[in-house]
Scaffold this active site. Structure first.
Site, PDB file in Angstrom:
ATOM      1  N   LYS A   6     -28.194 -82.576  -9.209  1.00  0.00           N
ATOM      2  CA  LYS A   6     -28.984 -83.034 -10.368  1.00  0.00           C
ATOM      3  C   LYS A   6     -29.392 -81.870 -11.268  1.00  0.00           C
ATOM      4  O   LYS A   6     -29.243 -81.933 -12.479  1.00  0.00           O
ATOM      5  CB  LYS A   6     -30.292 -83.712  -9.914  1.00  0.00           C
ATOM      6  CG  LYS A   6     -30.127 -84.988  -9.152  1.00  0.00           C
ATOM      7  CD  LYS A   6     -31.482 -85.670  -8.963  1.00  0.00           C
ATOM      8  CE  LYS A   6     -32.451 -84.916  -8.079  1.00  0.00           C
ATOM      9  NZ  LYS A   6     -32.062 -84.901  -6.658  1.00  0.00           N
ATOM     10  N   ARG A  50     -27.088 -73.963  -0.448  1.00  0.00           N
ATOM     11  CA  ARG A  50     -27.646 -73.728  -1.790  1.00  0.00           C
ATOM     12  C   ARG A  50     -28.459 -72.431  -1.806  1.00  0.00           C
ATOM     13  O   ARG A  50     -29.184 -72.144  -0.873  1.00  0.00           O
ATOM     14  CB  ARG A  50     -28.550 -74.922  -2.144  1.00  0.00           C
ATOM     15  CG  ARG A  50     -29.396 -74.755  -3.385  1.00  0.00           C
ATOM     16  CD  ARG A  50     -29.801 -76.073  -3.979  1.00  0.00           C
ATOM     17  NE  ARG A  50     -30.733 -76.845  -3.167  1.00  0.00           N
ATOM     18  CZ  ARG A  50     -31.126 -78.090  -3.476  1.00  0.00           C
ATOM     19  NH1 ARG A  50     -30.659 -78.677  -4.566  1.00  0.00           N
ATOM     20  NH2 ARG A  50     -31.963 -78.731  -2.699  1.00  0.00           N
ATOM     21  N   ARG A  70     -39.686 -90.573  -8.871  1.00  0.00           N
ATOM     22  CA  ARG A  70     -39.124 -90.635  -7.525  1.00  0.00           C
ATOM     23  C   ARG A  70     -39.602 -91.853  -6.755  1.00  0.00           C
ATOM     24  O   ARG A  70     -39.201 -92.039  -5.606  1.00  0.00           O
ATOM     25  CB  ARG A  70     -39.584 -89.405  -6.745  1.00  0.00           C
ATOM     26  CG  ARG A  70     -38.672 -88.225  -6.827  1.00  0.00           C
ATOM     27  CD  ARG A  70     -39.398 -87.065  -6.164  1.00  0.00           C
ATOM     28  NE  ARG A  70     -38.539 -86.288  -5.320  1.00  0.00           N
ATOM     29  CZ  ARG A  70     -37.901 -85.202  -5.739  1.00  0.00           C
ATOM     30  NH1 ARG A  70     -37.983 -84.811  -6.981  1.00  0.00           N
ATOM     31  NH2 ARG A  70     -37.182 -84.522  -4.909  1.00  0.00           N
ATOM     32  N   ARG A  85     -36.410 -85.216   6.202  1.00  0.00           N
ATOM     33  CA  ARG A  85     -37.537 -85.973   5.657  1.00  0.00           C
ATOM     34  C   ARG A  85     -37.290 -86.289   4.177  1.00  0.00           C
ATOM     35  O   ARG A  85     -37.547 -87.393   3.711  1.00  0.00           O
ATOM     36  CB  ARG A  85     -38.833 -85.157   5.841  1.00  0.00           C
ATOM     37  CG  ARG A  85     -40.078 -85.863   5.380  1.00  0.00           C
ATOM     38  CD  ARG A  85     -40.412 -87.085   6.233  1.00  0.00           C
ATOM     39  NE  ARG A  85     -41.500 -87.862   5.643  1.00  0.00           N
ATOM     40  CZ  ARG A  85     -41.483 -89.181   5.460  1.00  0.00           C
ATOM     41  NH1 ARG A  85     -40.434 -89.897   5.827  1.00  0.00           N
ATOM     42  NH2 ARG A  85     -42.517 -89.791   4.907  1.00  0.00           N
ATOM     43  N   ARG A 114     -34.276 -71.800  -0.591  1.00  0.00           N
ATOM     44  CA  ARG A 114     -35.569 -72.494  -0.633  1.00  0.00           C
ATOM     45  C   ARG A 114     -36.043 -72.771   0.780  1.00  0.00           C
ATOM     46  O   ARG A 114     -35.237 -73.114   1.640  1.00  0.00           O
ATOM     47  CB  ARG A 114     -35.415 -73.820  -1.392  1.00  0.00           C
ATOM     48  CG  ARG A 114     -35.524 -73.673  -2.888  1.00  0.00           C
ATOM     49  CD  ARG A 114     -35.079 -74.910  -3.613  1.00  0.00           C
ATOM     50  NE  ARG A 114     -35.624 -76.152  -3.058  1.00  0.00           N
ATOM     51  CZ  ARG A 114     -35.391 -77.352  -3.567  1.00  0.00           C
ATOM     52  NH1 ARG A 114     -34.627 -77.465  -4.641  1.00  0.00           N
ATOM     53  NH2 ARG A 114     -35.898 -78.426  -3.025  1.00  0.00           N
TER      54      ARG A 114
HETATM   55  P1  ADP Z   1     -35.282 -81.912  -3.830  1.00  0.00           P
HETATM   56  O1  ADP Z   1     -34.885 -83.010  -4.766  1.00  0.00           O
HETATM   57  O2  ADP Z   1     -34.132 -81.132  -3.305  1.00  0.00           O
HETATM   58  O3  ADP Z   1     -36.229 -82.347  -2.762  1.00  0.00           O
HETATM   59  P2  ADP Z   1     -36.994 -80.775  -5.922  1.00  0.00           P
HETATM   60  O4  ADP Z   1     -36.916 -79.378  -6.382  1.00  0.00           O
HETATM   61  O5  ADP Z   1     -36.680 -81.852  -6.882  1.00  0.00           O
HETATM   62  O6  ADP Z   1     -36.047 -80.811  -4.657  1.00  0.00           O
HETATM   63  O7  ADP Z   1     -38.421 -81.064  -5.317  1.00  0.00           O
HETATM   64  C1  ADP Z   1     -38.979 -80.239  -4.321  1.00  0.00           C
HETATM   65  C2  ADP Z   1     -40.233 -80.893  -3.766  1.00  0.00           C
HETATM   66  O8  ADP Z   1     -41.206 -81.030  -4.816  1.00  0.00           O
HETATM   67  C3  ADP Z   1     -40.047 -82.308  -3.239  1.00  0.00           C
HETATM   68  O9  ADP Z   1     -39.586 -82.330  -1.894  1.00  0.00           O
HETATM   69  C4  ADP Z   1     -41.469 -82.844  -3.357  1.00  0.00           C
HETATM   70  O10 ADP Z   1     -42.297 -82.333  -2.327  1.00  0.00           O
HETATM   71  C5  ADP Z   1     -41.944 -82.224  -4.660  1.00  0.00           C
HETATM   72  N1  ADP Z   1     -41.678 -83.125  -5.820  1.00  0.00           N
HETATM   73  C6  ADP Z   1     -40.760 -82.933  -6.799  1.00  0.00           C
HETATM   74  N2  ADP Z   1     -40.775 -83.957  -7.679  1.00  0.00           N
HETATM   75  C7  ADP Z   1     -41.723 -84.820  -7.236  1.00  0.00           C
HETATM   76  C8  ADP Z   1     -42.203 -86.079  -7.679  1.00  0.00           C
HETATM   77  N3  ADP Z   1     -41.692 -86.685  -8.776  1.00  0.00           N
HETATM   78  N4  ADP Z   1     -43.188 -86.686  -6.973  1.00  0.00           N
HETATM   79  C9  ADP Z   1     -43.698 -86.105  -5.878  1.00  0.00           C
HETATM   80  N5  ADP Z   1     -43.284 -84.929  -5.389  1.00  0.00           N
HETATM   81  C10 ADP Z   1     -42.302 -84.280  -6.046  1.00  0.00           C
END
Ligand code: ADP
Ligand code: ZN
Length: 229
Positions: free
Chosen positions: A13, A127, A88, A173, A162
């Site tokens: 994404k 990654r 999400r 999870r 990360r």
């Molecule tokens: P990934 O999609 O690989 O989990 P992201 O960088 O998009 O990685 O997000 C990392 C973390 O940030 C998520 O696992 C979550 O804890 C938090 N996060 C990101 N976007 C949201 C969201 N829209 N709502 C709640 N938590 C979020």
């Protein structure tokens, strides 16, 4: 034009959003990147969010939603944005509809990326991300390696894994939360007629940059035809 990136972790994404952003000038708004920047700067928001992120849990809406509203109100997002990582959950999607209505906007396109599950876990483990917060370019040591191992091609900073990509529990999870809470958004946006599903997989030799190229072409064509973008 408001574009949403949908798809499980590891589908690419962020990479696709980055290419579309470069080509269209709509800013890429990645909630994960904003959280990680705040964590590295030890802001109040970062300290609060870190406990959830490390475990792979979602950050509560009380923290996430105002952060997104604030970002969407910035000057560079006045013509549109590419949302990467938000919404999400169905609750966040409904909230976003409300926020956009207040701004006189709507969701125009939802890019739903689909990748076989066995590829996803491997992609997260391989990654690597540029540690320079102003660059944040993502690499994959198998599929898209940097020219010099461990070093960002664009800015020379060190590449890091990360924390939530190096930990099997957090990976599982996150994928579980995606299945349960985020995947219902596919139907939510399909019903609104804005969904575009794209398969990204090494098995069909279709990678993120191929998808991004096709989408950019379509966006540019529709703007030439005079459709609003
Ligand atoms: P990934 O999609 O690989 O989990 P992201 O960088 O998009 O990685 O997000 C990392 C973390 O940030 C998520 O696992 C979550 O804890 C938090 N996060 C990101 N976007 C949201 C969201 N829209 N709502 C709640 N938590 C979020
Ligand atoms: Zn870099």
């Amino acid at each position: 034009m408001v574009i949403i990136m949908l798809g499980a972790q590891g589908t690419g994404k962020g990479t696709i959003a980055g290419i579309i952003s470069e080509q269209t000038n709509f800013p890429q708004i990645s909630t994960g990147d904003i959280f990680r920047k705040n964590i590295s700067e030890k802001t109040e928001l970062g300290v609060e969010a870190e406990q959830y992120i490390a475990k792979g849990e979602l950050v509560p809406d009380e923290i996430t939603v105002p952060m997104v509203v604030n970002r969407l109100n910035q000057e560079d997002a006045k013509n549109g944005a590419i949302l990467d990582g938000f919404p999400r959950t169905t609750a966040q999607a409904e909230k976003l509809d409300e926020i956009l209505t207040n701004l006189g906007k709507k969701v125009d396109l939802v890019i739903n990326l689909s990748t076989p599950k066995e590829e996803l876990i491997d992609r997260m483990l391989t990654r690597r991300v540029c540690s320079n917060q102003d660059c944040k370019t993502t690499y994959n040591i198998k599929l898209n390696p940097p020219k010099v191992e461990g070093i960002c091609d664009k800015c020379g900073a060190e590449l890091k894994q990360r924390e939530d990509d190096s930990n099997a529990e957090a990976i599982n999870r996150r994928l579980e939360i995606y299945e349960q809470q985020t995947s219902p958004l596919v139907e939510y946006y399909d019903k609104k007629g804005v969904l575009r599903t794209e398969t990204v997989s090494t098995s069909i030799n279709r990678m993120g940059k191929d998808v991004a190229e096709d989408i950019v072409k379509d966006i540019k064509n529709s703007s030439i035809k005079g459709d609003e973008i």
